[in-house]
Design an enzyme around this catalytic site. Structure first.
Site, short mmCIF file in Angstrom:
data_model
loop_
_atom_site.label_atom_id
_atom_site.label_comp_id
_atom_site.label_asym_id
_atom_site.label_seq_id
_atom_site.Cartn_x
_atom_site.Cartn_y
_atom_site.Cartn_z
N LEU A 102 0.81 -1.22 0.00
CA LEU A 102 0.00 0.00 0.00
C LEU A 102 0.85 1.27 0.00
O LEU A 102 0.42 2.31 0.48
CB LEU A 102 -0.93 0.00 1.22
CG LEU A 102 -1.87 -1.20 1.34
CD1 LEU A 102 -2.69 -1.10 2.62
CD2 LEU A 102 -2.77 -1.32 0.13
N CYS A 103 2.02 1.21 -0.56
CA CYS A 103 2.97 2.31 -0.54
C CYS A 103 2.96 3.04 -1.88
O CYS A 103 2.67 2.45 -2.92
CB CYS A 103 4.38 1.75 -0.27
SG CYS A 103 5.70 2.96 -0.22
#
Length: 190
Positions: free
Chosen positions: A66-67
């Site tokens: 989720l970066c």
């Protein structure tokens, strides 16, 4: 290979010295080790033994699903596709250490890596890469390159054929950046 007797002797000798001196002995013993001394639990089970890649360069990257840097999976896959026949192995190490950006389990990580980015290089189980609970590889890497610690997701360690860190690249450096490609080419020819 590791001089196990030297490591054991240094650690045993360190027990007779003050704490500050003991840490010097421990760092010396750690620095004689190579990356090939470590193993990671694989994302889908089994172990990823770095000894299986001895004498070959490794690109070890802490990842997160989720970066903002997660699209770097595509560049890592490109490196893997381009250089694996020449001996490079790319290893993804999912970690929730930075911004809690790897909150899911193995299924979530697999979905992101394989289905979204079509990754086929080895990926470890979710692992801590910083602090007192860091995986032993990352503790060793910190002793090898104390100025090049991961400060966010997608930090890259290039391990040379000798098993020591040849270079390190921050999250902001794309896997296909000229600096990374040049370092890999150098590691493959040494």
């Amino acid at each position: 290979m590791i001089d196990r007797r030297g490591v054991i002797t240094a650690l045993a000798a360190s027990a007779t010295f003050p704490l500050a001196t003991r840490s010097v002995f421990a760092q010396a013993a750690m620095s004689r080790m190579t990356a090939y001394s470590f193993s990671f639990q694989g994302l889908k089970g089994g172990d990823i033994r770095l000894a299986d890649f001895a004498g070959k360069p490794l690109l070890v990257v802490n990842t997160a699903s989720l970066c903002g840097f997660t699209p770097q999976y595509a560049g890592l896959q490109e490196l893997w596709t381009q250089y694996r026949e020449r001996g490079l192995t790319v290893i993804g190490v999912p970690s929730n250490d930075f911004g809690a950006q790897e909150p899911g389990g193995a299924g979530d990580i697999t979905h992101t890596a394989e289905q979204t980015y079509h990754v086929s290089f080895p990926i470890t189980a979710k692992t801590s890469v910083k602090g007192p609970n860091a995986h032993p590889f990352y503790k060793w890497a910190a002793a090898e390159r104390p100025a090049d610690l991961p400060s966010w997701n997608f930090h890259k360690y290039l391990v040379g054929r000798d098993g020591h860190i040849a270079d390190a690249f921050s999250s902001r450096v794309e896997p296909t950046d000229t600096r990374v490609v040049t370092a890999i080419a150098r590691a493959l020819t040494v």
